[in-house]
Design an enzyme around this catalytic site. Structure first.
Site, PDB file in Angstrom:
ATOM      1  CG  ASP A   3       1.769  -1.253 -30.848  1.00  0.00           C
ATOM      2  OD1 ASP A   3       1.023  -2.128 -30.373  1.00  0.00           O
ATOM      3  OD2 ASP A   3       3.008  -1.293 -30.759  1.00  0.00           O
ATOM      4  CB  SER A  30       5.967  -2.045 -32.257  1.00  0.00           C
ATOM      5  OG  SER A  30       5.212  -3.096 -31.720  1.00  0.00           O
TER       6      SER A  30
END
Length: 667
Positions: free
Chosen positions: A488, A224
């Protein structure tokens, strides 16, 4: 001379042999000369970045070279396509920086790691701080070292886009969210009759859908941190890194930095900006808007960077967020993990922030004031535990004040997002705003194989998007706001059938229990919208009526530790794998207390992993509003940044001067 050429040829062959493995001397540097940003990178006109050069001299190992002495007299040139090469310091009108030297170690492969046989590398380096390229086109940077060796980097500066087409952008990130998860959430939250949905997700109503590829710069599975950094800066990075190109130096804060969208937006237009997350605010997705480090775990310093910008040298100042809502009180309470032990509630208050600790106080925040809202320690409890199983949060000790009590007056993603819009709308005025709103626990619960909790937070995200569209319309900002919903990265999750959970419970052996899973014609219909006696949750029309039906979805993961599965809503947040007495603390086994009436599912991951991991899958990008058509198709995650920046008119030859002419700038 011939011996030297043979040595160089052998070195090149050895580099080719190891270039594809995951043990890397420096992920963006396949040769002994390193250019950061490396080859194949893109830039926004006027976007600030740092430029580092390293020359490596391995002391031992397969790359051992020059008796471990790095070339300290390397030179660097840069040339725009069609132009002459120019010394890099003269090109950027900078004084030549001082030479830096350090040493680092790495393992060449698993055999070397097992044997603890590290390779030592001596380094000579220079870094050129806060430079920018203003003219679109192709550029070639050439590092010359070791008397004839060259490392080149080909860069592209994207076309200019100076017209501001969207006043505002709201970027929703469903962390880890894939189309498979969206499909599953639709099944749970919306009723079907004869295969036809009677209602739809808000995401289903978006006019444009694209897909973004999520690779990091030196691995094809991302985390992330660097994936958020790519979305916010247009530059790929390394796992755990944000807002930088990871170098080999010992200092985790001195890596070459790149300017993010909120730093650019504040510098160019003076717009308002904010971040909302159901995670702790020092977590990767919210903090990557302002973070510049290769270590995402440096939580305290990252909160300081969010408030004060990078402080270790002159960089671009983002002015601090106008809105910052989420969890993570441990990075704000003095001495509990905060930067230098400071009380960051006080630090934000001294910077004229209104501070709130609960949903009641959040609603009362004046819209004209900067706002910090920290509502618990760690991550916010998930939607299911707040709304369906509230007893799970009553005994927590997560009060944001530091008291040893539970935070129970908690806002959800919707309340935080709508309040953030009101504050940013007021503070941004005609200059507009940028808001990032993250449904963080889609990812966190998928890691724990807690699919119901993950899908609950996905439905909360969709409900928040629905409310956002209505709210923007009510305040007259819908037509001027680009709304994006994306992820993401992804997880290898999917639904593959239905399951009779009662039958599964009553069976005696693992193989008999697996018979409860029905595939194809035996998968049946969704029972999540069917009321059962004594079961009715008043959580809105776009959520399940029954979260724990007898006939549930059979879902699974492609990358898991050993675990047990019964396909039921877990009464407590799941812990799929645990340590076992008598074994190493690095070994994990299926947790016997998790789904005890289920069956064992053999994992696919190393036994040192206790949770599921991310996958390679592309993730969807939903777009509505100005510039929506530019988000169709399939593209890299960095292109999300460039599309947003173009829509905001940030690709300028005069960036930083508020659109004023810039005749004095040559490059």
């Amino acid at each position: 001379m011939m011996a030297r050429l043979n040595t160089l040829a052998a070195l090149a062959a050895s580099l080719t042999a190891v270039s594809g493995q995951y043990f890397q001397r420096l992920g963006t540097c396949p040769t002994l000369g390193c250019v950061l940003p490396p080859d194949q990178q893109d830039f926004l006109p006027g976007q600030y970045f740092d430029l580092r050069f390293e020359v490596h001299a391995p002391v031992n190992g397969s790359e051992a070279f020059n008796n471990g002495v790095p070339d300290e007299k390397f030179t660097v040139t840069i040339a725009k396509e069609g132009g002459a090469a120019e010394d890099v310091a003269k090109f950027f009108k900078l004084d030549e920086p001082k030479l830096e030297k350090w040493t680092f170690k790495w393992f060449e492969d698993l055999y070397a790691e097992d044997a603890k046989n590290s390779t030592v590398v001596n380094v000579a380096s220079k870094i050129y701080r806060r430079v920018a390229l203003y003219e679109p086109g192709k550029y070639t940077v050439t590092l010359n070292y070791y008397n004839g060796q060259k490392t080149t980097a080909e860069w592209v500066v994207r076309p200019l886009a100076t017209e501001k087409k969207a006043k505002n952008i709201i970027l929703f990130i469903g962390d880890g969210m894939t189309t498979n998860m969206i499909t599953a959430a639709r099944l749970l939250g919306h009723k079907t009759i004869n295969g036809k949905y009677q209602s739809n997700l808000q995401l289903d109503k978006f006019p444009v859908i694209g897909h973004q590829m999520t690779h990091s710069i030196d691995t094809f599975i991302t985390d992330s941190a660097n994936s958020a950094s790519a979305l916010y800066s247009g530059h790929k990075s390394t796992v755990n890194a944000m807002g930088v190109y990871a170098d080999s130096s010992p200092d985790i804060y001195d890596d070459p930095k790149v300017e993010t969208i909120v730093e650019l937006l504040k510098r160019v237009w003076g717009s308002a900006w904010g971040a909302v997350s159901t995670a702790f605010m020092a977590d990767a997705t919210p903090t990557a808007l302002t973070a510049h480090t290769r270590s995402r775990g440096s939580y305290g310093p990252l909160v300081d960077q969010a408030l004060n910008s990078v402080t270790n040298y002159t960089w671009t100042n983002h002015g601090g967020p106008d809105v910052y809502f989420g969890g993570g009180a441990e990075q704000f309470i003095a001495g509990s993990g905060s930067y230098l032990g400071k009380d960051y509630y006080k630090e934000f208050a001294k910077a004229n922030y209104t501070v709130s600790w609960n949903k009641t106080a959040l609603a009362a925040i004046p819209n004209e004031e900067k706002a910090l809202g920290i509502f618990c320690r760690s991550n916010l409890p998930v939607w299911i535990d707040r709304n369906i199983l509230p007893n799970n949060i009553k005994n927590l000790t997560n009060d944001p004040s530091g008291a040893k009590s539970a935070a129970t007056d908690l806002p959800g993603l919707k309340e935080m997002t709508l309040k953030a819009i009101d504050v940013l709308h007021q503070r941004g005025g005609d200059k507009g705003f940028f808001l990032m709103s993250e449904a963080a626990s889609i990812d966190k619960q998928m890691h724990a194989l807690d699919y119901d909790r993950a899908l609950g937070d996905l439905l909360e995200l969709d409900d928040t998007v629905r409310a956002t569209v209505a709210h923007l319309k009510s305040i007259g900002e819908l037509e001027s706001t680009l709304i994006l919903v994306t992820a993401d990265h992804g997880h290898g999750f999917d639904v593959f059938g239905g399951v009779d959970t009662q039958y599964l419970h009553d069976q005696k052996t693992d193989r008999e229990r697996r018979k409860a899973v029905g595939v194809y014609q035996n998968s049946g219909l969704s029972n999540y919208q069917v009321e059962a006696p004594g079961v009715s949750y008043s959580t809105g029309p776009n959520f399940p009526v029954n979260w724990d039906p007898r006939y549930a979805i059979a879902a699974g993961f492609g990358a898991t530790p050993d675990h047990r599965e019964n396909y039921r809503l877990s009464p407590q947040p799941r812990t799929p794998a645990t340590n076992t007495p008598g074994f190493s603390s690095a070994d994990y086994f299926a947790n016997a207390k998790d789904a005890p009436d289920g069956f064992v599912v053999n994992g696919t991951l190393p036994t040192s992993e206790s949770q599921g991991v991310h996958s390679l899958t592309d993730v969807a990008v939903y777009a509505m509003g100005p510039c929506q058509d530019t988000f169709g198709g399939t593209y890299s995650n960095i292109d999300v940044f460039y599309k947003m920046a173009n829509c905001l008119g940030l690709a300028r030859p005069d960036a930083g001067l508020g659109g004023k002419p810039c005749a004095a700038k040559k490059h």
